[in-house]
Scaffold this active site. Structure first.
Site, mmCIF file in Angstrom:
data_model
loop_
_atom_site.group_PDB
_atom_site.id
_atom_site.type_symbol
_atom_site.label_atom_id
_atom_site.label_comp_id
_atom_site.label_asym_id
_atom_site.label_seq_id
_atom_site.Cartn_x
_atom_site.Cartn_y
_atom_site.Cartn_z
ATOM 1 C CD GLU A 128 -44.820 1.915 17.552
ATOM 2 O OE1 GLU A 128 -44.404 0.872 18.104
ATOM 3 O OE2 GLU A 128 -45.532 1.902 16.533
ATOM 4 C CD GLN A 179 -56.608 4.451 15.503
ATOM 5 O OE1 GLN A 179 -55.837 4.460 14.549
ATOM 6 N NE2 GLN A 179 -56.189 4.578 16.761
ATOM 7 C CE LYS A 182 -50.031 -0.496 16.544
ATOM 8 N NZ LYS A 182 -49.374 -1.808 16.322
ATOM 9 N NE ARG A 184 -48.639 -0.914 -1.496
ATOM 10 C CZ ARG A 184 -47.864 0.120 -1.827
ATOM 11 N NH1 ARG A 184 -48.397 1.282 -2.136
ATOM 12 N NH2 ARG A 184 -46.550 -0.006 -1.829
ATOM 13 C CD GLU A 217 -49.138 2.697 15.897
ATOM 14 O OE1 GLU A 217 -47.946 2.383 16.060
ATOM 15 O OE2 GLU A 217 -49.842 2.247 14.981
ATOM 16 N NE ARG A 276 -42.127 6.226 16.120
ATOM 17 C CZ ARG A 276 -42.145 5.202 15.271
ATOM 18 N NH1 ARG A 276 -41.017 4.626 14.912
ATOM 19 N NH2 ARG A 276 -43.279 4.737 14.803
#
Length: 299
Positions: free
Chosen positions: A273, A175, A104, A213, A271, A256
């Site tokens: 993608e 961010q 990224k 998580r 993002e 995307r």
């Protein structure tokens, strides 16, 4: 129509219109796009195999096109994944796109191109480096499925998360958490065959106070939406910029572009993608035909 040639047992045979939809052991049972994509391609008269990228028995030269779909283990096998991609003829998206997009840090390139990106700080070590915000998101720059990602209200906790990632040799990105996500979610703008196809709202994924998580379900709260003119304009600008940012690459078969609203209600890029994004075909059944058309155009 013959689209290429494969070498098999010392002889040359035509490839024909045989397509590989490329997944992974992790992605195969989870990818909701595989069934409608496979059915649509077969209804169009194409031979389709759903195969794992790391299956040594696959003869990649036997395919007229190999379409990367749910290779969702690439984040912890990146060198191996990119090495595989470099050896596959007729791969989409192309290996040049994958090399650029799997980390990224590409967001730096997008921001330098003058496009609106969620403010991002890389490997911060002090609170003074953090953007002003009530909450922050920390994640590794190479990740998928929100692994090792968390939302923090305490700057010390956010920096501790950063330190944990960098101590493991990873690049950490921080961010501001944009509060609009709690109500508006994210808007996924899907492009197929170089054109805007459809938009889907993704509900908020990161909950306050839950920490890191690894079992979040990013495919739970999804619904089709009508993209606004402002979202269409930003998404198109981001998509168009890819040709300049990855100049040696073939045009993306799919993209995307995930947008969120900033504090002034303007869409900004979260993002881009281009590697293995869900296309949300179950939420937009009409898009299956556009996906099939895009694949056939590649042939």
């Amino acid at each position: 129509m013959l689209t290429g040639w494969a070498r098999t047992a010392g002889r040359t045979e035509p490839v024909g219109e045989r397509i590989a939809l490329v997944t992974s052991e992790r992605g195969l049972p989870l990818d909701p796009d595989l069934a409608p994509a496979t059915a649509g391609l077969r209804e169009a008269g194409l031979d389709v195999d759903v195969v794992r990228w790391d299956d040594p028995a696959v003869d990649w030269a036997a395919y007229a096109l190999a379409v990367v779909r749910s290779c969702w283990d690439y984040a912890w096998r990146l060198e191996e994944f990119l090495s595989w991609a470099a050896g596959v003829p007729r791969l989409r998206n192309s290996v040049e796109v994958l090399r650029w997009n799997t980390d990224k840090v590409y967001l730096r390139d997008v921001a330098r191109a003058g496009l609106p990106v969620v403010p991002t700080v890389w490997n911060p070590t002090t609170a003074a480096e953090l953007p002003e915000a009530g909450e922050w998101v920390v994640k590794p720059s190479i990740s998928a499925g929100s692994r090792d990602t968390a939302r923090w209200i305490d700057s010390a906790a956010a920096l501790a998360h950063v330190a944990e990632l960098t101590a493991g040799g990873r690049t950490a990105m921080l961010q501001p958490y944009l509060v609009s996500v709690d109500e508006a979610g994210e808007t996924a703008m899907l492009f197929l065959g170089g054109r805007f196809s459809h938009a889907v709202r993704k509900g908020p994924l990161l909950k306050r106070g839950e920490g890191v998580r690894q079992d979040r379900n990013s495919r739970g709260d999804l619904r089709p939406v009508e993209a606004t003119p402002a979202q269409r304009e930003i998404a198109q600008s981001v998509f168009d910029a890819v040709g300049d940012l990855v100049p040696d690459a073939a045009p993306p078969l799919y993209a995307r572009i995930d947008l969120v609203e900033d504090g002034d209600g303007r869409p900004v890029l979260l993002e881009l993608e281009l590697t293995e994004p869900s296309l949300f075909l179950p939420q937009a059944p009409d898009a299956v035909g556009r996906f099939v058309h895009a694949v056939r155009a590649e042939l």
